[in-house]
Design a protein around this motif. Structure first.
Motif, mmCIF file in Angstrom:
data_model
loop_
_atom_site.group_PDB
_atom_site.id
_atom_site.type_symbol
_atom_site.label_atom_id
_atom_site.label_comp_id
_atom_site.label_asym_id
_atom_site.label_seq_id
_atom_site.Cartn_x
_atom_site.Cartn_y
_atom_site.Cartn_z
ATOM 1 N N SER A 1 27.211 90.210 73.120
ATOM 2 C CA SER A 1 27.810 91.140 72.068
ATOM 3 C C SER A 1 27.722 91.196 70.594
ATOM 4 N N LEU B 1 28.616 82.018 81.090
ATOM 5 C CA LEU B 1 29.273 82.821 80.852
ATOM 6 C C LEU B 1 29.482 83.302 79.262
ATOM 7 N N ASP B 2 29.454 81.994 78.325
ATOM 8 C CA ASP B 2 29.560 81.969 77.062
ATOM 9 C C ASP B 2 28.252 82.710 76.557
ATOM 10 N N HIS C 1 27.314 86.342 76.396
ATOM 11 C CA HIS C 1 28.052 86.705 75.829
ATOM 12 C C HIS C 1 27.911 87.130 74.455
ATOM 13 N N THR D 1 30.413 93.556 75.956
ATOM 14 C CA THR D 1 32.307 92.900 75.860
ATOM 15 C C THR D 1 32.070 91.980 77.113
ATOM 16 N N TYR D 2 33.306 90.932 76.984
ATOM 17 C CA TYR D 2 33.850 89.796 77.200
ATOM 18 C C TYR D 2 33.983 90.417 78.991
ATOM 19 N N THR D 3 34.224 91.600 78.892
ATOM 20 C CA THR D 3 34.587 92.345 80.819
ATOM 21 C C THR D 3 33.160 92.431 81.384
ATOM 22 N N SER E 1 30.022 91.309 79.706
ATOM 23 C CA SER E 1 29.694 89.811 80.633
ATOM 24 C C SER E 1 29.858 89.106 81.173
ATOM 25 N N MET E 2 30.391 88.890 82.131
ATOM 26 C CA MET E 2 31.536 88.345 83.252
ATOM 27 C C MET E 2 30.713 88.835 84.573
#
Length: 184
Positions: free
Chosen positions: A31, A23-24, A27, A45-47, A49-50
């Protein structure tokens, strides 16, 4: 069609299902505006990407319309370098390949090696007849990659897409199974 055998191993890479640990890194490059430039939609966004990593981790590849997105990782070095997509298009034995790499992984031949692994999967394991790649004409790095893979330019569709505030010309590259097997 048979189940997909994973992971796919190439000389330097492993192509595998996405995992939560990706995930990280995912993102990190999704991003970035430079990554989003040739992808639909803005930088993630991070969401977002999750959601995407979760979807990629749980794919099903059984019928036309299904697609798989595989994480690209270097052998002996855990960490996400990018992803490869293979879509099962409508029509007998039709597929579409796509790729995105993190900036630090670009220019090292990883995209070519990963794409060759996915083309091999499509042609040799899944029995596809034809695999194409569709890209923005301004994405010259992907056009060069298509040519390196032995794909031919089949179409140039002027002002095909309107995204990110402008019209984009789409290039369609493809390769047939018989061309894949006999390429030099």
């Amino acid at each position: 069609m048979p189940d997909i055998t994973l992971p796919i191993r190439t000389e330097r890479l492993i192509l595998r299902r996405f995992e939560g640990r990706d995930l990280d890194a995912f993102h990190g490059y999704h991003s970035m505006p430079e990554t989003a430039r040739f992808l639909p939609g803005p930088a993630k966004t991070y969401t977002q990407s999750m959601e995407r990593v979760g979807k990629y981790a749980n794919f099903v590849f059984e019928k036309e319309g299904d697609w798989v997105c595989l994480a690209i990782e270097a052998k002996g070095s855990a960490g996400l370098l990018g992803e490869m997509v293979l879509k099962w298009l409508p029509g007998r034995g039709q597929g579409e390949a796509g790729w995105t790499l993190a900036p630090g992984a670009r220019g090292k031949g990883y995209a070519t090696e990963a794409a060759e692994g996915v083309l091999k999967l499509g042609f040799e394991e899944l029995g596809f007849h034809r695999i194409e790649a569709r890209l923005d004409e301004l994405n010259t790095a992907s056009a060069v990659l298509c040519e390196r893979l032995g794909m031919r330019l089949e179409a140039r569709l002027v002002d095909k897409w309107h995204y990110k505030g402008q019209w984009a010309t789409e290039l369609v590259y493809s390769i047939l199974e018989k061309e894949w097997r006999t390429r030099g």
